[in-house]
Structures are given as structure tokens and as C-alpha cells.
Design an enzyme around this catalytic site. Sequence first.
Site, PDB file in Angstrom:
ATOM      1  N   PRO A 126      -1.918   5.207  -6.876  1.00 39.75           N
ATOM      2  CG  PRO A 126      -0.654   7.084  -7.490  1.00 39.75           C
ATOM      3  CD  PRO A 126      -1.222   6.366  -6.297  1.00 39.75           C
ATOM      4  N   GLY A 183       2.948  -0.622  -7.725  1.00 42.99           N
ATOM      5  CA  GLY A 183       3.944  -0.623  -6.661  1.00 42.99           C
ATOM      6  C   GLY A 183       4.937   0.496  -6.861  1.00 42.99           C
ATOM      7  CG  MET A 184       7.110   4.360  -5.328  1.00 41.72           C
ATOM      8  SD  MET A 184       7.789   4.742  -6.967  1.00 41.72           S
ATOM      9  CE  MET A 184       9.469   5.166  -6.531  1.00 41.72           C
ATOM     10  CD  GLU A 219       7.422  -1.941  -7.552  1.00 43.41           C
ATOM     11  OE1 GLU A 219       8.403  -1.170  -7.565  1.00 43.41           O
ATOM     12  OE2 GLU A 219       6.571  -1.955  -8.465  1.00 43.41           O
ATOM     13  CG  HIS A 279      12.715  -0.950  -8.932  1.00 42.28           C
ATOM     14  ND1 HIS A 279      13.364  -0.451 -10.039  1.00 42.28           N
ATOM     15  CD2 HIS A 279      11.390  -0.973  -9.259  1.00 42.28           C
ATOM     16  CE1 HIS A 279      12.464  -0.197 -10.989  1.00 42.28           C
ATOM     17  NE2 HIS A 279      11.259  -0.507 -10.544  1.00 42.28           N
ATOM     18  CE1 TYR A 298       7.829  -0.612 -15.232  1.00 42.38           C
ATOM     19  CE2 TYR A 298       7.431   1.156 -16.801  1.00 42.38           C
ATOM     20  CZ  TYR A 298       7.478   0.705 -15.493  1.00 42.38           C
ATOM     21  OH  TYR A 298       7.179   1.549 -14.460  1.00 42.38           O
TER      22      TYR A 298
END
Length: 617
Positions: free
Chosen positions: A279, A282-283, A309, A312, A394
Site C-alpha cells: 500500500p 516504501g516502508m 527510506e 530514515h 513531509y
Amino acid sequence: MSLVRIAFAMFTLASFAGAADRDAHSFANPEHVRVKHVALDVDVDFDKQVIRGTAVLTVERTSKDHKQPLVLDTRGLTISAVDWRVDQGIYWKAKFDLGKPDPVLGQALTVQLPAEATTVRVAYATGPNATALQWLTPAQTAGKKRPLLFTQSQAIDARSWVPLQDTPGVRITYTATVRTPKDLLAVMSAGNDPAAKRTGAYTFAMTQPIPSYLMALAVGDLDFRPLSKRTGVYAEPSVVNKAATEFADLEEMVQACEKLYGPYRWERYDVLVMPPSFPFGGMENPRLTFASPTILAGDKSLVALLAHELAHSWSGNLVSNATWRDFWLNEGFTVYLERRIMEAVYGKARADAEAVLGRRSLDRELADLPKPDQVLHVDLTGRPPVDGLTDVPYEKGALFLKHLEAVYGRERFDRFLSGYFAHFSFRSITTAQFKAYLAEHLLKDDPAKAARAKVDEWLTQPGLPADAPSPSAAALETVEAHAKAFAADKVKAAELPGKAWTAQEWLHFLTSLPAPLTKGRLRALDEAFHLTQSGNSEVLFAWLMLAVKYRYDPADERLEAFLTEQGRRKFLKPLYEELAKTPAGKERALAIYKKARPTYHPVSVETIDVVVGWGKR
Ligand code: BES
Ligand code: ZN
């Protein structure tokens, strides 16, 4: 005032100050009992679509009130037993109670514990609608032969597959034993061995303390390709080579970020390419980013998502938001770092172009976002954290940091950021803590500059300060002029230099076309540049938005395919919304959604249900 009254007043003040920083999205009580470590031992049952097993939690008392129970978050879990013990002693049955279900938060699991308990074992199974889980049938995978399962815990869905204190303010280390069908590989946001053989029994350890939303698991027919000594890519066999080519610059990106903000603190960095129903784009699961296959454009044009990502690993995973109000601390910093990585690896022109696209997207979003939701330190009480998933955390967050960079100079600001990551590493912080650190380490010595920084306006006011940075990119200005000339029929489609445009230039062109457009204009563009057949998901998305808006029906088939073949919320939501604006479009939306809904992830389903009027809000 009596001493007792003074003490009482101080107490209320203290708890009031605490209330502002309290996580509105968790039942947990880390202020009394805090989970430090989670040891998972689970079976992944594809036949029943259930994860079943035990979570052994190591707990610590954090207040003097030793009568307080342990409160955990759960959603849809069946709890079959809860036991406690002291150190390695024998287990004793614990009294526990599952609270009334809350539509946003799930259910509190309250466990009565004696003061001396150090360990709590919860035996549980996931429910049929576990919001973090997507169980894919073989038909829904690239290879079509084997099933696949993945988790998506951010923001408050870890509780639907593990009973724990599901607040980013609590950091845990974890270990896991995961049993799967023998022909599948399991990977987690933990130590993954690139040489692992498929055995159906896998063990993992995450030795750095992380918030629960970073716990992740994927099980499927996955292959590995190394990219460098410490980086690599996992994907289904038919995708893994394409992914390895697309991500060839990954090691260079890691080094670029290390050079700017200090060492990469997580050992390996691998990327798992997900099935198309993932969904999100990226995670940032630590050590193992999950990425949508929609970023595999074939020309590295969408790798900013990888930079994001990866970033992070500093902003978000090393220093995490303590509550979802502080989400901008994760995402604003990460967009800023992402652009710095892009600049270092691909040059200033690319980074500037992406900044311009970001600013435009933010301006459009601000135009119709309610004022309270335009604030960086947003209040999301009573609403799901995904309501805060706008460009504000963001792009406004990144602009704030760009503004500080402009006031203090890049060198000084980079030094500040490196210090910030070092100081708060492996901690979760609130906006107030950031503000205090900023005041002490950047603002203190120069009141004139501090006034220009306008920290309070950036953090607490809607909209943008008048002197907010306004990124520019020469290439995009040229494209914008072309868009205006083309819309005014001063230039024919075939005369546009579009064949030489980058994805970013195309995106800017398509979003710069002044309204209204005729179908004829769209047809001319399509004939010259075959946009309906674009293999770039972002360009295709921007094109389909226009196609829906101006009823360009030659794109109908492609639209339906795009809405059925991938499940990225960011693409689905605006397209369904645009369709739903007319009665005929709404009918189409419903017809497509009826077919596609069973293939979407629960997160996207929840969103689109609302858009088409099937959901609650
Ligand atoms: N952490 C987010 C994804 C997320 C946020 C999931 C909140 C659930 C709740 C991730 O890092 C992200 O921001 N993804 C973006 C891509 C990015 C380049 C803007 C996405 O998925 O579009
Ligand atoms: Zn992010």
C-alpha cells in the site's frame, strides 16, 4: 497554601505537562510498566491465514506504584493465556482482561502483575481482519506458484499481529522464531542472513532498540542478490534481477548519507521488493526497507524513494517520533535528507527538480486542507494517524529544515543535524524536545538569526511563513513554458522536446497544463508520446489523473488495469476521488473497486471504502 496543596498542585501541573506529550494512539502505560524486549515464537499458517504463537515480553517497573497492571495494545487478537514469571523461574497464570474495542485503537489488554514479575508470556493468534497483514494467494504474486505474507505495522497496526505497547515512545529489542512452509523464505526488520537456506524455521534478532511500528515480517518465494558487502535486494525470483539493476547505486547512497550525518548504525541495509499490492511506495523497516515494485521504472528515475527510506535509518529509526503528532520529525527530516542524498549521488539539478515537485504538491494540498491539519505539530486525537499522511509533515517539514539551512548556512546546519542524530540516537522524542535541542544548539548564540528562524510559526501555525523557501529548477521552468504554449495551441504536441524529458520534467509538464484541457489536446499528446502506455508509474499516474478529469476515454482500459494491478494508496486515492466527481465516473469507480477490493491491502481498503461511500466517514 499547605504543603499538601502545593505538592498536589505540582503533581497536577506535572501530569498536565505530560498529557500534551502523551500518545493519543495507544492504551499502553509505559509510565508505570515498560516493555523492553519482545521474544516472538510464531507459526505462519497460510491455510488458515493466521499467525499463532507466543510473545514473551520483558518488562520493567518505571514508577513507584507497583500495583499498576501492564497495559498492552491489541487489535483483533485472540488471547488464549497470559503467564508471568521472575527471571528464569516457572510461569504463573496471570489475570488479564481485554477491554472494549475502540474503532481506531483496538483493545487494551490489561495484565495484573505482582511487583516482582519481569517476564510476561502472551499466547495469541491473529484475527481474520488483522490490519497489518496481507495474505496473498499464489495468483496475486509475480511467480503465481506460492503464497506470500507481509506485515505493515506503521502507524498503529503492529498491535494486530503482536500484543505489545504499540507506541513509538517505547523502544524494544526483539528476537523471533518463525515457522513457515518449507519452500518459503522469511525475512524480518532484523538480522537477515543473505545465505539463509529455506528450512521453514527461521530465527532473527534485532539488537538495537526500535519502536514497535518498525517490526516487520515477510514470507514468500524470495531470492536475494547482493549489491555490495552490506547491501542487497530481496524479491520474487522474476523481479530480483530487474530490482538489482535499478538499485545499483544503493551503496553509494548509504555512503553519501554517512558522509553527511554519521555512520550507518544498523549493520546490513537490504531492500525487499514487495508485491504490487503493497500500500505504500516504501516502508523504512530497519535493515530491510520494503519497497513497492512501482518504483522499478527501468531508468532509476524513481530511486528518490530508496534515498528516502534509507534516510530514515537516521531520521525516524535512529531518532524516532515519540507520538504520531510528532510525525513531521520522521518525515520532514527524511525528505530533507533524501534530497541531500539525491544531490550527492545524482547532482543538484535532479535534487532541485524533486524539491520543486514537492513544493508544488504541498501548495496544492494546502489549498484545500483544513487549517488545523496544516500545522506541523498537528493534533490527531480521536482520528487514525493516517489522517496525518499529507504533504504537510513531509514537504512543509522539509521546507522548515531548508529554511533553517538558509538562515544558518549549510555547513553550520549540517553540523547541527549530525549532532542531533548523535545526541538522540536510539531515542524517541517529541516536538518539544526537538525545539529545546534546537534552541540550545543552533539558536542560542545569535538572537537576530533566531528571530529569522521563526520556529514557533513553522511548528504551530497553518500555511507557510511568507519567507518560506521556494525551490526552483531551470529545467522545470522551461517545461512549464512548454506546457503553457501547448495548452494555448501555440505549439503542436509533435514539436515538444518531450522525448528528451526526464520523468521529473514529464511530471512537471503534466501538472503544469492549465485547466481546462480538451480531449483533443490529450489525444495529441498521447499520439506523440504514448503516455497511456508509460512504464513509469508516477508519470502514468499523473497522466491518468488528467485522463479521468477530461474524460479521455482511450485511457479507460489502462486506468482499470492500473487500479487493479497495483495497490499504492497514494495512486488509488486521488484516482478514485477524481472518478467519484461525476455520476458516470462514480459508477465506473464502483465497478472497478468491486473487482479490485479483494486484492488491496487493508490500509488501502479502509481509505477507498470512504472515497466510494462504503465506509464510515
Ligand atoms: N514511513 C513512510 C510510510 C508510512 C507512513 C506508512 C505513515 C504508514 C504510515 C514511508 O517512509 C514513506 O514516507 N513512504 C512514501 C514515500 C516517500 C518517498 C514520500 C510513500 O510510500 O509514498
Ligand atoms: Zn518516510
